[in-house]
Design an enzyme around this catalytic site. Sequence first.
Site, PDB file in Angstrom:
ATOM      1  N   ARG A   1      39.932  37.634  41.298  1.00 20.21           N
ATOM      2  CA  ARG A   1      38.996  37.655  40.368  1.00 20.21           C
ATOM      3  C   ARG A   1      38.547  35.982  40.112  1.00 20.21           C
ATOM      4  NH1 ARG A   1      39.152  42.982  37.264  1.00 20.21           N
ATOM      5  NH2 ARG A   1      37.741  42.161  35.701  1.00 20.21           N
TER       6      ARG A   1
ATOM      7  N   GLN B   1      43.791  44.380  28.425  1.00 26.55           N
ATOM      8  CA  GLN B   1      43.282  44.722  26.996  1.00 26.55           C
ATOM      9  C   GLN B   1      42.021  43.461  26.917  1.00 26.55           C
ATOM     10  OE1 GLN B   1      46.021  44.070  23.894  1.00 26.55           O
ATOM     11  NE2 GLN B   1      46.482  41.801  24.557  1.00 26.55           N
TER      12      GLN B   1
ATOM     13  N   SER C   1      29.755  53.458  35.319  1.00 27.34           N
ATOM     14  CA  SER C   1      28.894  53.740  36.529  1.00 27.34           C
ATOM     15  C   SER C   1      29.624  54.837  37.216  1.00 27.34           C
ATOM     16  CB  SER C   1      28.048  52.923  36.880  1.00 27.34           C
ATOM     17  OG  SER C   1      28.803  51.758  37.368  1.00 27.34           O
ATOM     18  N   ASN C   2      30.792  54.294  37.664  1.00 25.06           N
ATOM     19  CA  ASN C   2      31.776  55.131  38.479  1.00 25.06           C
ATOM     20  C   ASN C   2      31.860  56.355  37.934  1.00 25.06           C
ATOM     21  OD1 ASN C   2      31.969  53.493  40.789  1.00 25.06           O
ATOM     22  ND2 ASN C   2      34.138  53.444  40.483  1.00 25.06           N
TER      23      ASN C   2
ATOM     24  N   LYS D   1      32.652  30.831  36.363  1.00 24.14           N
ATOM     25  CA  LYS D   1      32.185  30.918  35.118  1.00 24.14           C
ATOM     26  C   LYS D   1      32.266  29.852  34.032  1.00 24.14           C
ATOM     27  CE  LYS D   1      29.215  34.538  35.319  1.00 24.14           C
ATOM     28  NZ  LYS D   1      27.686  34.424  34.958  1.00 24.14           N
TER      29      LYS D   1
ATOM     30  N   ARG E   1      31.691  49.580  38.719  1.00 23.32           N
ATOM     31  CA  ARG E   1      32.015  49.406  37.381  1.00 23.32           C
ATOM     32  C   ARG E   1      32.429  50.464  36.872  1.00 23.32           C
ATOM     33  NH1 ARG E   1      28.294  44.435  35.061  1.00 23.32           N
ATOM     34  NH2 ARG E   1      26.886  44.916  36.738  1.00 23.32           N
TER      35      ARG E   1
ATOM     36  N   TYR F   1      34.899  34.405  40.355  1.00 23.20           N
ATOM     37  CA  TYR F   1      34.061  34.693  39.362  1.00 23.20           C
ATOM     38  C   TYR F   1      34.450  34.047  37.873  1.00 23.20           C
ATOM     39  CZ  TYR F   1      31.347  37.852  36.005  1.00 23.20           C
ATOM     40  OH  TYR F   1      30.373  38.256  35.119  1.00 23.20           O
TER      41      TYR F   1
ATOM     42  N   GLU G   1      36.729  31.443  37.214  1.00 19.76           N
ATOM     43  CA  GLU G   1      36.716  30.100  37.395  1.00 19.76           C
ATOM     44  C   GLU G   1      35.371  29.610  37.544  1.00 19.76           C
ATOM     45  OE1 GLU G   1      38.942  28.613  36.106  1.00 19.76           O
ATOM     46  OE2 GLU G   1      41.103  29.322  36.837  1.00 19.76           O
TER      47      GLU G   1
HETATM   48  P1  NAD Z   1      23.748  42.337  38.180  1.00 26.91           P
HETATM   49  O1  NAD Z   1      24.523  42.258  39.206  1.00 26.91           O
HETATM   50  O2  NAD Z   1      22.961  43.313  37.890  1.00 26.91           O
HETATM   51  O3  NAD Z   1      22.438  41.014  37.800  1.00 26.91           O
HETATM   52  C1  NAD Z   1      22.710  39.638  38.488  1.00 26.91           C
HETATM   53  C2  NAD Z   1      21.530  39.245  39.234  1.00 26.91           C
HETATM   54  O4  NAD Z   1      21.507  38.166  39.644  1.00 26.91           O
HETATM   55  C3  NAD Z   1      21.103  40.362  40.321  1.00 26.91           C
HETATM   56  O5  NAD Z   1      19.649  40.687  40.175  1.00 26.91           O
HETATM   57  C4  NAD Z   1      21.275  39.393  41.639  1.00 26.91           C
HETATM   58  O6  NAD Z   1      20.626  39.729  42.806  1.00 26.91           O
HETATM   59  C5  NAD Z   1      20.885  38.006  41.159  1.00 26.91           C
HETATM   60  N1  NAD Z   1      21.819  36.908  41.847  1.00 26.91           N
HETATM   61  C6  NAD Z   1      23.022  36.918  42.220  1.00 26.91           C
HETATM   62  N2  NAD Z   1      23.023  35.744  42.998  1.00 26.91           N
HETATM   63  C7  NAD Z   1      21.954  35.115  42.673  1.00 26.91           C
HETATM   64  C8  NAD Z   1      21.338  33.950  43.266  1.00 26.91           C
HETATM   65  N3  NAD Z   1      22.223  33.149  44.222  1.00 26.91           N
HETATM   66  N4  NAD Z   1      20.317  33.429  43.257  1.00 26.91           N
HETATM   67  C9  NAD Z   1      19.338  34.289  42.636  1.00 26.91           C
HETATM   68  N5  NAD Z   1      19.742  35.469  41.950  1.00 26.91           N
HETATM   69  C10 NAD Z   1      21.097  35.913  42.163  1.00 26.91           C
HETATM   70  O7  NAD Z   1      24.642  42.038  37.112  1.00 26.91           O
HETATM   71  P2  NAD Z   1      24.406  42.100  35.183  1.00 26.91           P
HETATM   72  O8  NAD Z   1      25.409  42.778  34.884  1.00 26.91           O
HETATM   73  O9  NAD Z   1      22.940  42.211  34.943  1.00 26.91           O
HETATM   74  O10 NAD Z   1      24.848  40.409  34.978  1.00 26.91           O
HETATM   75  C11 NAD Z   1      23.873  39.717  34.514  1.00 26.91           C
HETATM   76  C12 NAD Z   1      24.589  38.339  34.140  1.00 26.91           C
HETATM   77  O11 NAD Z   1      25.443  38.742  32.989  1.00 26.91           O
HETATM   78  C13 NAD Z   1      25.833  37.765  34.989  1.00 26.91           C
HETATM   79  O12 NAD Z   1      25.567  36.414  35.054  1.00 26.91           O
HETATM   80  C14 NAD Z   1      26.886  38.218  34.589  1.00 26.91           C
HETATM   81  O13 NAD Z   1      28.132  37.406  35.117  1.00 26.91           O
HETATM   82  C15 NAD Z   1      26.947  38.494  33.203  1.00 26.91           C
HETATM   83  N6  NAD Z   1      27.822  39.432  32.591  1.00 26.91           N
HETATM   84  C16 NAD Z   1      27.742  40.696  32.777  1.00 26.91           C
HETATM   85  C17 NAD Z   1      28.349  41.475  32.010  1.00 26.91           C
HETATM   86  C18 NAD Z   1      28.207  43.019  32.097  1.00 26.91           C
HETATM   87  O14 NAD Z   1      28.983  43.868  31.655  1.00 26.91           O
HETATM   88  N7  NAD Z   1      27.010  43.435  32.371  1.00 26.91           N
HETATM   89  C19 NAD Z   1      29.690  40.978  31.504  1.00 26.91           C
HETATM   90  C20 NAD Z   1      29.881  39.627  31.492  1.00 26.91           C
HETATM   91  C21 NAD Z   1      28.957  38.960  31.980  1.00 26.91           C
HETATM   92  N1  UDP Z   2      38.205  51.228  36.562  1.00 24.52           N
HETATM   93  C1  UDP Z   2      38.901  52.366  36.705  1.00 24.52           C
HETATM   94  N2  UDP Z   2      38.064  53.172  37.572  1.00 24.52           N
HETATM   95  C2  UDP Z   2      36.932  52.981  38.258  1.00 24.52           C
HETATM   96  C3  UDP Z   2      36.493  51.681  37.967  1.00 24.52           C
HETATM   97  C4  UDP Z   2      37.053  50.760  37.301  1.00 24.52           C
HETATM   98  O1  UDP Z   2      39.697  52.519  36.309  1.00 24.52           O
HETATM   99  O2  UDP Z   2      36.425  53.621  39.091  1.00 24.52           O
HETATM  100  C5  UDP Z   2      39.068  50.324  35.568  1.00 24.52           C
HETATM  101  C6  UDP Z   2      39.278  48.964  36.114  1.00 24.52           C
HETATM  102  O3  UDP Z   2      40.475  48.633  36.868  1.00 24.52           O
HETATM  103  C7  UDP Z   2      39.282  47.975  34.944  1.00 24.52           C
HETATM  104  C8  UDP Z   2      38.199  48.765  33.789  1.00 24.52           C
HETATM  105  O4  UDP Z   2      38.155  50.034  34.499  1.00 24.52           O
HETATM  106  O5  UDP Z   2      40.573  48.040  34.112  1.00 24.52           O
HETATM  107  C9  UDP Z   2      37.001  48.175  33.720  1.00 24.52           C
HETATM  108  O6  UDP Z   2      36.586  47.929  35.079  1.00 24.52           O
HETATM  109  P1  UDP Z   2      35.060  47.273  35.445  1.00 24.52           P
HETATM  110  O7  UDP Z   2      35.078  46.852  37.057  1.00 24.52           O
HETATM  111  O8  UDP Z   2      34.076  48.169  34.852  1.00 24.52           O
HETATM  112  O9  UDP Z   2      34.824  45.763  34.643  1.00 24.52           O
HETATM  113  P2  UDP Z   2      36.086  44.486  34.483  1.00 24.52           P
HETATM  114  O10 UDP Z   2      37.122  44.839  34.977  1.00 24.52           O
HETATM  115  O11 UDP Z   2      35.252  43.539  34.825  1.00 24.52           O
HETATM  116  O12 UDP Z   2      36.291  44.491  32.908  1.00 24.52           O
END
Ligand code: NAD
Ligand code: UDP
Length: 339
Positions: A156, A290, A203-204, A163, A200, A159, A161
Amino acid sequence: MSDRDMKRIGLMSVSAKRVLVTGGAGFLGSHLCERLLGFGHEVLCVDNYYTGRRQNVAHLLENPRFELMRHDVTFPLYVEVDQIYNLACPASPIHYQYDPVATTKTSVHGAINMLGLAKRLRARVLQASTSEVYGDPTIHPQTEAYWGNVNPIGRRSCYDEGKRCAETLFFDYHRQHRLEIKVARIFNTYGPRMHPQDGRVVSNFIIQALEGRPITIYGEGKQTRSFCFVSDMIDGLAGLMETPSEITGPMNIGNPAEMTIRELAEAVIAKTGSRSKLVFEPLPSDDPMQRQPDISFARRIMGWEPKVTLSEGLDATIGYFDRLLTAGGHIGSAVGEAS
Ligand code: NAD
Ligand code: UDP
C-alpha cells in the site's frame, strides 16, 4: 460593475471562478465538477482516464461552462484558472497497486505540477489526501495531529507514501512560496459512479449481492471502516476550498459512523434481499484494522458534518449498480477503460 451588469454584457459573474479539477472524470471528481457547475463556476476537467471514465461526465458536456481535457498530471499543464482541486490518483487498492510506480509518480509529480501551476497563477489549490496517511492507526479515532503508522515498503506504500509526500510538498509550497493551500484527508467514500470493478468494499459487496454471488469478506471481517456518502464528501471539499486563507488543513473529511466489514456485508444483504452467502478470504497485507475520523476540526471551522445515513446512502448506491447491471451487465475493465 455589479454581477448583474457583468452577466448582461456576457462576462461571468464576479463570484464565478475558473476551476480546474484533476481526476475530474473519476468517482469523486465527476460529482465535484457537477457541484461546481451548479455554483456557477467554469470547470476545466482534466483526466487521463486511468480509472475514470468519460461517461461519468458525459451529462456535463452540453454545459458551455464545462470543458474536458485528456492530460496526465505527471506532465506540466499550462492553463489559466483561479482554483485547483487536485484529485488525480487511482484510489482503490487494486487500482493503485496495478502499477505502483505510476501511482507514486501521479501523487508526487502530479502534486509538483499542480503546485507549480498554482504558484504561477497565485491560485488556491486543494489536495485530495487520504486517511491512508494514518496507515494502520494506533490511536482511535484519528485526529489530524496524529502522524500515522505507515509501512514505507509494503504493497500500500505507493499510495500512502505518495500521498504523504504530496502533503509535504503542499506545506512546503505554502511556507516557502506563500501559496494558499487546502489539504483534505478523505476517509472511505461511496456512492453512484464508483468504478464497478475497483474492488472497493462497498461496490464489491453490492454487485456480489445483486448478482447472487458470494460476498467476499477479507479476514474475519472484524476490521472497521467509516463510510461517507459522496454528496457529504463533496460538501466538505467545496466547503474547505472556501475557508479563509489561514485555514490550510490538513482536515479530516469523512463520516464517523464506524462499523465492521462484516456488519457492512450484513447491511448490504438486508437491503438487497440477496441470498448471497458470506465467504472469508485472506486479509490483504497491511490492511488497516480500524479507521474512524475525528471530524471536530471540520465541524468547528466549517460547521460541516455528514447528513446522509448509511441506509440512505446504500439505497442510492444499490439503485445505481442495479441500473448499471440491468442496462446490459457491462461493468467495464479494472484499469484504463476510456469509455
Ligand atoms: P477514482 O479512481 O474514481 O478517480 C481518480 C481519477 O484520477 C480518475 O478519473 C483517473 O482516471 C484520474 N487519474 C489517475 N491518474 C491520473 C493521472 N496521472 N493524470 C490525470 N488523471 C489521473 O477515485 P476517487 O475515489 O474519485 O478518488 C479521487 C481522489 O480522492 C484521489 O486522489 C483519491 O486518492 C482521493 N481519495 C478518495 C477516497 C475514496 O474513498 N473515494 C478516499 C481517500 C482519498
Ligand atoms: N474488503 C473486503 N472484501 C472486499 C473488498 C474489501 O472484506 O471484497 C475489505 C478490505 O480488506 C478492507 C475494507 O474492506 O479491510 C475496505 O476496503 P477498501 O478496498 O474499500 O478500502 P480501504 O482498505 O482502502 O479502506
